[in-house]
Design a protein around this motif. Structure first.
Motif, PDB file in Angstrom:
ATOM      1  N   UNK A 285       0.788  -1.326   0.124  1.00 18.06           N
ATOM      2  CA  UNK A 285       0.238   0.127   0.047  1.00 18.06           C
ATOM      3  C   UNK A 285       0.977   1.213   0.085  1.00 18.06           C
ATOM      4  N   UNK A 286       1.798   1.236   0.861  1.00 20.47           N
ATOM      5  CA  UNK A 286       2.665   2.470   0.896  1.00 20.47           C
ATOM      6  C   UNK A 286       3.521   2.763  -0.430  1.00 20.47           C
ATOM      7  N   UNK A 287       3.773   1.672  -1.116  1.00 14.40           N
ATOM      8  CA  UNK A 287       4.658   1.762  -2.399  1.00 14.40           C
ATOM      9  C   UNK A 287       3.629   2.232  -3.393  1.00 14.40           C
ATOM     10  N   UNK A 288       2.457   1.538  -3.556  1.00 13.50           N
ATOM     11  CA  UNK A 288       1.352   2.180  -4.658  1.00 13.50           C
ATOM     12  C   UNK A 288       0.898   3.596  -4.195  1.00 13.50           C
ATOM     13  N   UNK A 289       0.952   3.991  -2.973  1.00 16.15           N
ATOM     14  CA  UNK A 289       0.632   5.249  -2.642  1.00 16.15           C
ATOM     15  C   UNK A 289       1.491   6.319  -3.163  1.00 16.15           C
ATOM     16  N   UNK A 290       2.924   5.897  -3.038  1.00  9.80           N
ATOM     17  CA  UNK A 290       4.042   6.829  -3.612  1.00  9.80           C
ATOM     18  C   UNK A 290       3.993   6.769  -4.953  1.00  9.80           C
ATOM     19  N   UNK A 291       3.511   5.561  -5.976  1.00  9.94           N
ATOM     20  CA  UNK A 291       3.706   5.756  -7.039  1.00  9.94           C
ATOM     21  C   UNK A 291       2.170   6.629  -7.676  1.00  9.94           C
ATOM     22  N   UNK A 292       1.312   6.636  -6.927  1.00  8.30           N
ATOM     23  CA  UNK A 292       0.067   7.604  -7.362  1.00  8.30           C
ATOM     24  C   UNK A 292       0.034   8.739  -6.847  1.00  8.30           C
ATOM     25  N   UNK A 293       1.390   9.190  -6.429  1.00  6.91           N
ATOM     26  CA  UNK A 293       1.398  10.711  -5.730  1.00  6.91           C
ATOM     27  C   UNK A 293       0.141  10.980  -4.759  1.00  6.91           C
ATOM     28  N   UNK A 294      -0.217  10.102  -4.040  1.00  6.57           N
ATOM     29  CA  UNK A 294      -1.133  10.063  -2.976  1.00  6.57           C
ATOM     30  C   UNK A 294      -2.587  10.347  -3.492  1.00  6.57           C
ATOM     31  N   UNK A 295      -2.797  10.055  -4.639  1.00  6.23           N
ATOM     32  CA  UNK A 295      -4.270  10.430  -5.123  1.00  6.23           C
ATOM     33  C   UNK A 295      -5.102   9.191  -5.227  1.00  6.23           C
ATOM     34  N   UNK A 296      -4.769   7.958  -4.940  1.00  6.07           N
ATOM     35  CA  UNK A 296      -5.485   7.114  -4.714  1.00  6.07           C
ATOM     36  C   UNK A 296      -6.167   6.874  -3.340  1.00  6.07           C
ATOM     37  N   UNK A 297      -7.568   6.748  -3.590  1.00  2.45           N
ATOM     38  CA  UNK A 297      -8.612   6.614  -2.300  1.00  2.45           C
ATOM     39  C   UNK A 297      -8.703   5.272  -1.918  1.00  2.45           C
TER      40      UNK A 297
ATOM     41  N   UNK B 178      -4.995  -3.360  -5.077  1.00  4.55           N
ATOM     42  CA  UNK B 178      -4.866  -4.650  -4.578  1.00  4.55           C
ATOM     43  C   UNK B 178      -5.426  -5.804  -5.005  1.00  4.55           C
ATOM     44  N   UNK B 179      -6.516  -5.779  -5.486  1.00  7.29           N
ATOM     45  CA  UNK B 179      -7.319  -6.928  -6.043  1.00  7.29           C
ATOM     46  C   UNK B 179      -6.665  -7.439  -7.244  1.00  7.29           C
ATOM     47  N   UNK B 180      -6.251  -6.368  -8.131  1.00  7.17           N
ATOM     48  CA  UNK B 180      -5.603  -6.774  -9.529  1.00  7.17           C
ATOM     49  C   UNK B 180      -4.155  -7.376  -9.221  1.00  7.17           C
ATOM     50  N   UNK B 181      -3.447  -7.181  -8.099  1.00  8.29           N
ATOM     51  CA  UNK B 181      -2.322  -7.796  -7.763  1.00  8.29           C
ATOM     52  C   UNK B 181      -2.675  -9.111  -7.074  1.00  8.29           C
ATOM     53  N   UNK B 182      -3.831  -9.414  -6.391  1.00 10.63           N
ATOM     54  CA  UNK B 182      -4.169 -10.401  -5.651  1.00 10.63           C
ATOM     55  C   UNK B 182      -3.707 -10.551  -4.207  1.00 10.63           C
TER      56      UNK B 182
END
Length: 61
Positions: free
Chosen positions: A32-44, A52-56
């Protein structure tokens, strides 16, 4: 000491016993922290859940 810090004995003993345990969601937290950084904190919540579902790696509710 318990009165001074205003904590119960059972609560403080439980805290001490939990100190050595590994966290069960540590891997999920890292993703979650990795994805949050990638999305520039725009993911709700919804977009993060879909990622997360896509990644399993999601928790079934």
């Amino acid at each position: 000491m318990y009165r001074f810090f205003q904590v119960s004995r059972s609560g403080s003993c439980d805290f001490v016993h939990r100190l050595g345990r590994p966290k069960k969601d540590a891997a999920l937290t890292e993703i979650i922290a990795e994805q949050r950084a990638r999305s520039f904190r725009t993911y709700g919540c919804r977009r993060m859940w879909l990622e997360l579902k896509k990644r399993g790696n999601y928790i079934k509710t």
